[in-house]
Design a protein around this motif. Structure first.
Motif, PDB file in Angstrom:
ATOM      1  N   ALA A  43       0.845  -1.196   0.000  1.00 17.10           N
ATOM      2  CA  ALA A  43       0.000   0.000   0.000  1.00 17.10           C
ATOM      3  C   ALA A  43       0.880   1.245   0.000  1.00 17.10           C
ATOM      4  O   ALA A  43       1.878   1.310   0.706  1.00 17.10           O
ATOM      5  CB  ALA A  43      -0.908  -0.008   1.227  1.00 17.10           C
ATOM      6  N   PRO A  44       0.533   2.231  -0.812  1.00 18.75           N
ATOM      7  CA  PRO A  44       1.348   3.458  -0.846  1.00 18.75           C
ATOM      8  C   PRO A  44       1.256   4.193   0.485  1.00 18.75           C
ATOM      9  O   PRO A  44       0.226   4.195   1.151  1.00 18.75           O
ATOM     10  CB  PRO A  44       0.726   4.278  -1.981  1.00 18.75           C
ATOM     11  N   ARG A  45       2.373   4.805   0.858  1.00 17.62           N
ATOM     12  CA  ARG A  45       2.407   5.561   2.105  1.00 17.62           C
ATOM     13  C   ARG A  45       1.663   6.879   1.926  1.00 17.62           C
ATOM     14  O   ARG A  45       1.629   7.447   0.842  1.00 17.62           O
ATOM     15  CB  ARG A  45       3.852   5.862   2.484  1.00 17.62           C
ATOM     16  N   GLN A  46       1.078   7.335   2.989  1.00 18.06           N
ATOM     17  CA  GLN A  46       0.385   8.618   2.961  1.00 18.06           C
ATOM     18  C   GLN A  46       1.428   9.728   2.810  1.00 18.06           C
ATOM     19  O   GLN A  46       2.500   9.665   3.404  1.00 18.06           O
ATOM     20  CB  GLN A  46      -0.386   8.828   4.268  1.00 18.06           C
ATOM     21  N   PRO A  47       1.158  10.748   2.010  1.00 15.53           N
ATOM     22  CA  PRO A  47       2.129  11.846   1.878  1.00 15.53           C
ATOM     23  C   PRO A  47       2.263  12.576   3.212  1.00 15.53           C
ATOM     24  O   PRO A  47       1.321  12.661   4.002  1.00 15.53           O
ATOM     25  CB  PRO A  47       1.501  12.749   0.807  1.00 15.53           C
ATOM     26  N   GLU A  48       3.474  13.062   3.450  1.00 13.80           N
ATOM     27  CA  GLU A  48       3.701  13.813   4.673  1.00 13.80           C
ATOM     28  C   GLU A  48       2.924  15.116   4.629  1.00 13.80           C
ATOM     29  O   GLU A  48       2.671  15.664   3.563  1.00 13.80           O
ATOM     30  CB  GLU A  48       5.188  14.106   4.836  1.00 13.80           C
ATOM     31  N   ARG A  49       2.551  15.591   5.801  1.00 18.10           N
ATOM     32  CA  ARG A  49       1.806  16.840   5.892  1.00 18.10           C
ATOM     33  C   ARG A  49       2.673  17.995   5.410  1.00 18.10           C
ATOM     34  O   ARG A  49       3.831  18.108   5.761  1.00 18.10           O
ATOM     35  CB  ARG A  49       1.401  17.073   7.348  1.00 18.10           C
ATOM     36  N   ALA A  50       2.112  18.819   4.581  1.00 15.77           N
ATOM     37  CA  ALA A  50       2.852  19.960   4.068  1.00 15.77           C
ATOM     38  C   ALA A  50       3.129  20.940   5.194  1.00 15.77           C
ATOM     39  O   ALA A  50       2.249  21.275   5.982  1.00 15.77           O
ATOM     40  CB  ALA A  50       2.067  20.643   2.953  1.00 15.77           C
ATOM     41  N   ILE A  51       4.359  21.389   5.272  1.00 13.18           N
ATOM     42  CA  ILE A  51       4.759  22.363   6.287  1.00 13.18           C
ATOM     43  C   ILE A  51       5.167  23.634   5.566  1.00 13.18           C
ATOM     44  O   ILE A  51       5.958  23.600   4.622  1.00 13.18           O
ATOM     45  CB  ILE A  51       5.929  21.837   7.135  1.00 13.18           C
ATOM     46  N   ARG A  52       4.644  24.727   6.014  1.00 12.11           N
ATOM     47  CA  ARG A  52       4.966  26.002   5.396  1.00 12.11           C
ATOM     48  C   ARG A  52       6.415  26.367   5.709  1.00 12.11           C
ATOM     49  O   ARG A  52       6.812  26.427   6.865  1.00 12.11           O
ATOM     50  CB  ARG A  52       4.021  27.075   5.941  1.00 12.11           C
ATOM     51  N   ARG A  53       7.209  26.555   4.698  1.00 13.92           N
ATOM     52  CA  ARG A  53       8.639  26.814   4.875  1.00 13.92           C
ATOM     53  C   ARG A  53       9.015  28.270   4.616  1.00 13.92           C
ATOM     54  O   ARG A  53      10.121  28.671   4.884  1.00 13.92           O
ATOM     55  CB  ARG A  53       9.443  25.911   3.957  1.00 13.92           C
ATOM     56  N   ASP A  54       8.128  29.042   4.053  1.00  6.99           N
ATOM     57  CA  ASP A  54       8.456  30.436   3.781  1.00  6.99           C
ATOM     58  C   ASP A  54       8.153  31.290   5.008  1.00  6.99           C
ATOM     59  O   ASP A  54       7.408  30.906   5.887  1.00  6.99           O
ATOM     60  CB  ASP A  54       7.697  30.946   2.565  1.00  6.99           C
ATOM     61  N   ILE A  55       8.777  32.443   5.057  1.00  9.48           N
ATOM     62  CA  ILE A  55       8.532  33.361   6.166  1.00  9.48           C
ATOM     63  C   ILE A  55       7.919  34.638   5.607  1.00  9.48           C
ATOM     64  O   ILE A  55       8.219  35.038   4.487  1.00  9.48           O
ATOM     65  CB  ILE A  55       9.832  33.691   6.938  1.00  9.48           C
ATOM     66  N   PRO A  56       7.047  35.281   6.360  1.00 10.21           N
ATOM     67  CA  PRO A  56       6.491  36.538   5.864  1.00 10.21           C
ATOM     68  C   PRO A  56       7.584  37.597   5.820  1.00 10.21           C
ATOM     69  O   PRO A  56       8.391  37.693   6.738  1.00 10.21           O
ATOM     70  CB  PRO A  56       5.406  36.882   6.890  1.00 10.21           C
ATOM     71  N   LEU A  57       7.628  38.362   4.752  1.00  9.45           N
ATOM     72  CA  LEU A  57       8.671  39.378   4.604  1.00  9.45           C
ATOM     73  C   LEU A  57       8.214  40.686   5.228  1.00  9.45           C
ATOM     74  O   LEU A  57       7.527  41.484   4.602  1.00  9.45           O
ATOM     75  CB  LEU A  57       9.017  39.572   3.124  1.00  9.45           C
TER      76      LEU A  57
END
Length: 79
Positions: free
Chosen positions: A21-35
């Protein structure tokens, strides 16, 4: 013996599906910072790069201290 064979036949397909069975994709984590304006100024001055790490013009103040102290246990006095 027939009972064991029947159990094996019924369990093998479910085990094969569980392993493939395919693994569930990892939860997206926001990597950008507000400028903010402060971050824009630091990037323009070269003290921070776009990731927030120290830039080419980053500096820190470095200080070494030597403290001479003496404790007098009888009077609980520190000098």
């Amino acid at each position: 013996m027939i009972r064991r064979s029947l159990v094996a036949v019924l369990l093998l397909p479910s085990l094969a599906l569980a392993q493939s069975a395919p693994r569930q994709p990892e939860r997206a984590i926001r990597r950008d910072i507000p400028l903010t304006n402060m971050i824009r100024r630091a990037m323009a001055a070269g003290t921070r790069d776009s990731t927030g790490r120290p830039g080419r013009n980053y500096w820190q103040l470095w200080t070494d201290y030597t403290i001479n102290a003496r404790l007098e246990p009888a009077t609980s006095r520190v000098t």
